[in-house]
Design a protein around this motif. Structure first.
Motif, PDB file in Angstrom:
ATOM      1  N   ARG A  13      20.060   1.336  23.731  1.00  0.00           N
ATOM      2  CA  ARG A  13      19.531  -0.118  24.069  1.00  0.00           C
ATOM      3  C   ARG A  13      20.079  -0.551  25.448  1.00  0.00           C
ATOM      4  O   ARG A  13      19.684  -1.623  26.071  1.00  0.00           O
ATOM      5  N   ASP A  14      21.364  -0.252  25.765  1.00  0.00           N
ATOM      6  CA  ASP A  14      21.924  -0.500  26.860  1.00  0.00           C
ATOM      7  C   ASP A  14      23.061   0.742  27.428  1.00  0.00           C
ATOM      8  O   ASP A  14      23.561   1.065  26.590  1.00  0.00           O
ATOM      9  N   GLY A  21      10.835   1.030  23.963  1.00  0.00           N
ATOM     10  CA  GLY A  21      11.658  -0.233  24.010  1.00  0.00           C
ATOM     11  C   GLY A  21      12.356  -0.133  25.364  1.00  0.00           C
ATOM     12  O   GLY A  21      12.369   0.685  26.253  1.00  0.00           O
ATOM     13  N   ILE A  39      15.744  -0.763  27.819  1.00  0.00           N
ATOM     14  CA  ILE A  39      17.082  -0.469  27.928  1.00  0.00           C
ATOM     15  C   ILE A  39      17.644  -1.207  29.205  1.00  0.00           C
ATOM     16  O   ILE A  39      17.195  -1.207  30.306  1.00  0.00           O
TER      17      ILE A  39
END
Ligand SMILES: Cc1cc2nc3c(=O)[nH]c(=O)nc-3n(C[C@H](O)[C@H](O)[C@H](O)COP(=O)(O)OP(=O)(O)OC[C@H]3O[C@@H](n4cnc5c(N)ncnc54)[C@H](O)[C@@H]3O)c2cc1C
Length: 409
Positions: A3-4, A192, A194
């Motif tokens: 996600r990061d 999703g 990032i």
């Protein structure tokens, strides 16, 4: 799904995979390498796999030489296989103008320490018995040029980046780029969001769309390029030099006991990737063997075997042409953290290691080791938003691949 991260690299072809690898070698950063398709599966594995050390400018030639050094040690560095042969190359001039160009190129190559020299057509024939000297005025020999198995390069760098800890995300399509106050914040994907302060657009034929999602215009034109591979031909040895015939814009090298040959037609097929179906893969590119047959016929006097040897394989891909024939590499003004590696001009796979190395330096050290301003996207004015003009200039660059004197627009 991550996600990061610290760096998102969009596209695992030669440009993107090499950048991810060199970033991981530098250490200290989390890198995610994303691809809408399988890793390293699009244009890169379909290349011819030739690397020329003498390029159109001195700085490019220095980079190309460094890239060849990286390619020669790619297996040792990554632990992945790469078939590579330092065969040298022969560049043949059939016109008086091209012979003059070759003489200039020979002194330039010599000055750059590339060992280039002009040899007679007969001497070239002795180095390459399949090359016939008839109709040829002069030949440039460049001893350090190499050819390699194209399908190995991007996959080796992607795998090596993964071994060093990069997150590999195949089948993940970037659908948007998040920018706030002129700085990148991350990407949107079909799996999703990032978050990342640095995003590198190395999306090959799709690089324009990815950049457009951030409001950036990348002036390049996705353009079809094809090669054929013959069945084995008696007497072909892997160490025979690569041959390039300038005015015909045709190249030939040994491959699997036969020859691999390609060339640049005067009216190339250009693509607007927006117009292709969403699931389009480079494997779906419509091919035209007639284009190659005509090009081979044009060099029948020098390479008769190309018109007679049975065909083993015909393949093609979609490299990206710029209006001045130079790559587009580096940060994008007005979009802090957004980098582009595009405009391969049918020569991107062989230069990929050094583009990756320099981009990694840019990101880690704040600047590259060489002056890369000639590759900056900032060199293009608003006139290159004129699609018809862009396409005309890109087509000119395509079919003048072996002549270095470009028109002014
Ligand atoms: C027939 C032929 C012969 C050639 N011969 C040579 C040669 O001899 N020497 C040489 O140096 N070069 C040669 N080239 C050119 C060379 O193949 C290209 O310069 C090089 O492969 C370009 O690499 P790339 O990373 O830009 O593109 P690609 O390899 O196409 O990689 C781009 C990647 O980005 C991914 N991507 C796109 N959009 C997205 C998205 N939205 N989200 C996530 N991922 C995305 C794609 O799936 C793809 O995998 C040849 C090309 C062809 C077709």
């Amino acid at each position: 799904m991550v996600r990061d991260t610290d760096v998102v690299v969009i596209g695992s072809g030669g440009f993107g995979a090499a950048t991810a690898y060199f970033l991981m070698r530098r250490g200290g950063r989390r890198v995610a390498l994303l691809d809408r398709h399988a890793l390293a599966s699009q244009t890169s594995p379909r290349a011819a796999g030739n690397a020329a050390t003498l390029r159109s400018t001195d700085p490019m030639s220095r980079l190309a030489r460094r890239a060849v050094e990286w390619l020669l040690r790619l297996s040792a560095d990554t632990g992945e296989p790469l078939e590579i042969v330092q065969s040298g190359s022969l560049k043949a001039a059939r016109t008086a103008e091209d012979a003059e160009t070759l003489a200039r190129e020979a002194s330039r190559g010599e000055r750059l320490g590339l060992g280039t020299r002009v040899v007679s057509p007969e001497a070239a024939h002795r180095m390459h018995p399949f090359f016939q000297p008839g109709g040829v005025r002069a030949v440039l020999h460049t001893p350090g040029d190499v050819y390699f198995e194209p399908s190995h390069v991007a996959s080796a760098y992607a795998a090596a980046a993964g071994k060093l800890g990069a997150t590999l995300l195949p089948n993940t399509t970037v659908t948007g780029v998040h920018l706030r106050n002129g700085a990148v914040e991350g990407v949107e994907t079909d799996r999703g969001r990032i978050d990342s302060p640095i995003v590198i657009d190395a999306a090959g034929a799709w690089a324009r769309q990815v950049a457009a999602a951030a409001g950036i215009h990348v002036p390049m034109v996705p353009t079809r390029h094809q090669v054929l591979i013959t069945e084995p031909v008696e007497g072909v040895r892997p160490e025979l030099p690569i041959v390039r015939i300038m005015d015909a814009a045709v190249y030939v090298r040994p491959c699997w006991g036969g020859f691999l040959a390609g060339g640049y037609e005067t009216e190339p097929t250009q693509f607007d990737m927006e117009q292709l179906p969403p699931g389009f893969s480079v494997a779906d590119t419509p091919l035209d063997l007639g284009v190659l047959r005509r090009l081979m016929e044009g060099v029948r006097e020098q390479f008769p075997v190309l018109s007679t040897a049975p065909l083993r394989l015909h393949r093609g891909g979609i490299p990206t042409m710029t209006p001045d024939g130079q790559h587009i590499v580096g940060p994008v003004p007005g979009a802090a953290g957004f980098f582009v590696a595009s405009g391969c001009n049918v020569a991107g796979l062989s230069i990929a290691p050094v583009i990756g190395e320099e981009l990694a330096r840019w990101i880690v050290d704040g600047r590259p080791s060489e002056d890369l301003s000639a590759m900056s996207i900032a060199r293009f004015g608003p006139e290159w938003r004129d699609e018809a003009r862009l396409r005309r200039a890109a087509a000119w660059e395509y079919w003048h691949f072996y002549s270095y004197d470009a028109p002014s627009s």
